[in-house]
Design an enzyme around this catalytic site. Sequence first.
Site, PDB file in Angstrom:
ATOM      1  N   SER A 143      60.237  46.911  36.002  1.00 56.75           N
ATOM      2  CA  SER A 143      61.260  46.955  34.959  1.00 56.75           C
ATOM      3  C   SER A 143      60.861  47.983  33.896  1.00 56.75           C
ATOM      4  CB  SER A 143      61.463  45.553  34.382  1.00 56.75           C
ATOM      5  OG  SER A 143      62.618  45.496  33.578  1.00 56.75           O
ATOM      6  N   ASP A 182      69.450  42.058  41.945  1.00 58.06           N
ATOM      7  CA  ASP A 182      68.944  42.178  40.576  1.00 58.06           C
ATOM      8  C   ASP A 182      70.105  42.025  39.601  1.00 58.06           C
ATOM      9  OD1 ASP A 182      67.888  43.097  38.100  1.00 58.06           O
ATOM     10  OD2 ASP A 182      66.396  44.286  39.174  1.00 58.06           O
ATOM     11  N   HIS A 216      65.747  39.893  39.461  1.00 57.26           N
ATOM     12  CA  HIS A 216      64.968  40.841  38.669  1.00 57.26           C
ATOM     13  C   HIS A 216      63.513  40.430  38.504  1.00 57.26           C
ATOM     14  CE1 HIS A 216      64.467  44.184  35.945  1.00 57.26           C
ATOM     15  NE2 HIS A 216      63.932  43.385  35.035  1.00 57.26           N
TER      16      HIS A 216
END
Length: 264
Positions: free
Chosen positions: A130, A205, A236
């Site tokens: 991320s 995600d 995610h």
Amino acid sequence: MSDLPRDMVHNPTGFRHPGEQGLPYEDVYIQTADNFKLHGWFIRSERSRDVPTIVYFHENAGNIGTRISFLKYYYRRIPSNLLLVAYRGYSRSEGTPTEAGIQQDAKAIMSYIFSRDDIDRNKVFVHGRSLGGAVSVYALTAGGFDSKVAGVILENTFTGIEEMAGHIFPKLKLLIPFLLKNHWSSLKSIGKLSSPTLFIISKRDEIVPPEQMDLLYDEAKSCRYKEKYEIAEGDHNSNWTLNPEEYFNRIHNFIERILTLRTN
């Protein structure tokens, strides 16, 4: 885990430091070029000079204690040393988080790992998830470490904050360029990346559209080697928990493949 406080000392037992989950660790303190002190953990293998070392650049939410279970799986399934350091303003690290500040942090963290004499510096890998993926791309392409690392793992990261914000707040799309203070324009930088790279993409995600990972993969034209690992039902944050054996086997196989290529 999203409601955990900033300081790990207030976390539930098992999430205050890696020792609570049986991991051999040392506290690490790193001074940045602009004079902030960062705190993190180095989890050292008994064969520290023989195994690869993974520098993990973490996500945005939570303190670094929330990553201990992930570190435990990493350490037990892939023989390695692990370094996790909180960015400024996170956990016990000093300062306030900004893009420019975290970029300084990334360079300091990478300089630190290459200063250690108890690892094999030819076996350093970077894993960014991320926000950590954007930090990784910066550290390598602008921070000067692309030629030093053995390989890179980018996971569920975004092409840029502007594109991410446009996805989350579509009605504000025209105003976003004027509102943003942080940009993290990885799509503009990743073409400079030459290190072998594994792209881990969660197809479900809910935060970063997986198409952004596909764009990064396509733009990474200078990578000496690249591959995709798609997790069909992955979200995610908890994608790795769906099938930890497969997840860590794919990472381990990538690491072994790259180290083999480097010696041939």
